[in-house]
Scaffold this motif. Structure first.
Motif, short mmCIF file in Angstrom:
data_model
loop_
_atom_site.label_atom_id
_atom_site.label_comp_id
_atom_site.label_asym_id
_atom_site.label_seq_id
_atom_site.Cartn_x
_atom_site.Cartn_y
_atom_site.Cartn_z
N GLU A 34 -38.91 47.98 72.55
CA GLU A 34 -37.61 47.37 72.83
C GLU A 34 -37.43 46.09 72.00
OE1 GLU A 34 -35.01 48.66 74.35
OE2 GLU A 34 -33.93 46.83 73.79
N LYS A 35 -38.48 45.26 71.99
CA LYS A 35 -38.41 44.03 71.19
C LYS A 35 -38.30 44.37 69.70
CE LYS A 35 -42.12 41.86 72.89
NZ LYS A 35 -43.15 40.83 73.01
N PHE A 38 -36.89 46.97 68.31
CA PHE A 38 -35.53 47.40 67.95
C PHE A 38 -34.58 46.21 67.85
CE2 PHE A 38 -36.84 51.77 69.25
CZ PHE A 38 -36.51 52.39 68.06
N GLN A 39 -34.77 45.24 68.72
CA GLN A 39 -33.91 44.04 68.64
C GLN A 39 -34.09 43.34 67.28
OE1 GLN A 39 -34.76 41.62 72.09
NE2 GLN A 39 -34.29 43.33 73.47
N GLU A 40 -35.33 43.26 66.84
CA GLU A 40 -35.60 42.61 65.55
C GLU A 40 -35.12 43.47 64.38
OE1 GLU A 40 -36.63 39.43 65.34
OE2 GLU A 40 -36.55 39.46 67.53
N GLN A 94 -32.51 45.29 64.38
CA GLN A 94 -31.07 45.02 64.28
C GLN A 94 -30.82 43.72 63.50
OE1 GLN A 94 -28.31 47.00 65.52
NE2 GLN A 94 -27.39 45.59 64.03
N LYS A 95 -31.67 42.73 63.74
CA LYS A 95 -31.49 41.44 63.04
C LYS A 95 -31.68 41.60 61.54
CE LYS A 95 -33.04 38.61 66.92
NZ LYS A 95 -34.15 37.80 67.43
N ASP A 101 -28.55 43.05 60.27
CA ASP A 101 -27.50 42.02 60.30
C ASP A 101 -27.64 41.08 59.09
OD1 ASP A 101 -26.67 43.12 62.65
OD2 ASP A 101 -27.54 41.57 63.94
N ARG A 145 -32.36 56.05 67.66
CA ARG A 145 -31.96 54.63 67.65
C ARG A 145 -32.28 53.98 66.30
NH1 ARG A 145 -33.64 50.30 72.33
NH2 ARG A 145 -32.42 48.54 71.56
N ILE A 180 -29.40 52.29 63.91
CA ILE A 180 -29.43 50.88 63.49
C ILE A 180 -29.44 50.75 61.97
CG2 ILE A 180 -30.82 48.75 63.51
CD1 ILE A 180 -31.72 49.50 66.35
N THR A 205 -42.93 38.67 68.07
CA THR A 205 -42.03 39.50 67.25
C THR A 205 -40.78 38.75 66.81
OG1 THR A 205 -41.16 40.42 69.31
CG2 THR A 205 -42.82 41.72 68.16
N GLU A 206 -40.41 37.73 67.57
CA GLU A 206 -39.21 36.97 67.20
C GLU A 206 -39.44 36.17 65.91
OE1 GLU A 206 -41.22 36.34 69.70
OE2 GLU A 206 -41.67 34.19 69.74
#
Ligand code: FMN
Length: 192
Positions: free
Chosen positions: A20-21, A23-25, A27-28, A31, A60, A64, A171-172
């Motif tokens: 989950e983490k 996939f968030q990254e 997307q970044k 972006d 997913r 993305i 991961t961030e």
């Protein structure tokens, strides 16, 4: 540094609790207008678990990035001869993949991508997520930390009481770690 137009490989391996983490990254990165190619290890593309169905992860990733994931060793192999990537990230990287990479084993699409990419003398970034980082895999982390063109997303212990050997990457810090690795540096502090 802008990541616009950079070709970035993101190889998912079987640390499903981290997806989950991840996939968030992912997307970044999109972006930031990076061109992202995902790769899945065999485990990552075949083990359904309490963290989700693999088919939904594969879909997913394509949604993305707009690009079909590489799911086989033959699909990942051209990364080498075609010099397809500026940087590859093992994101997340299991203890299993870490151990194999450190010992020259290439039997999954993620490891094929890593081997193919490293032959081009370009940076490989590792995002560890393993319960045995301070146990059986400590020596492999050491080997890879000392290997040419290999960098780590900073990592630390996630649950010292219940899982004293476990370590997980922050991961961030993916984007600053990529930027540093593209410039030939390890983002610091690496242990945090
Ligand atoms: C639900 C589930 C969660 C897992 N989480 C992790 C993990 O966080 N870290 C890890 O190193 N292995 C984890 N594993 C084990 C790996 O998936 C297993 O070692 C697999 O062989 C890894 O293959 P790969 O490295 O080629 O992806 C997990 C397995 C399952 C079924």
């Amino acid at each position: 540094m802008s990541l616009k137009g950079k070709t970035i490989g993101v190889a998912f391996t079987g640390s499903f609790c981290t997806f989950e983490k991840a996939f968030q990254e992912l997307q970044k990165l999109v972006d930031e207008e990076a061109l992202v190619q995902t790769i899945f290890s065999d485990a990552a593309s075949s083990f359904d678990s309490r963290f989700g169905k693999v088919q939904s992860f594969i879909e997913r990733a394509e949604e993305i990035t707009g690009v079909k994931p590489m799911l086989t060793i033959p699909q990942a192999e051209p990364i080498g001869p075609g010099s397809l990537l500026d940087i590859l990230v093992l994101f997340p990287c299991t203890g299993n993949t870490l151990a194999k990479l450190a010992n020259g084993i290439t039997d999954t699409p993620a490891l094929m991508a890593a081997k193919a990419h490293l032959r081009n003398n370009k940076p490989l970034l590792i995002s560890i997520s393993t319960n045995d980082a301070l146990g059986m895999n400590m020596r492999n982390i050491g080997l890879l930390m000392n290997a040419k063109n290999v960098y780590f997303i900073p990592f630390g212990q996630d649950n010292p009481k219940k899982k004293p050997n476990s370590m997980i990457a922050h991961t961030e810090l993916l984007i600053p770690s990529i930027e540093a690795a593209l410039e030939g540096h390890q983002y610091q502090p690496v242990i945090q």
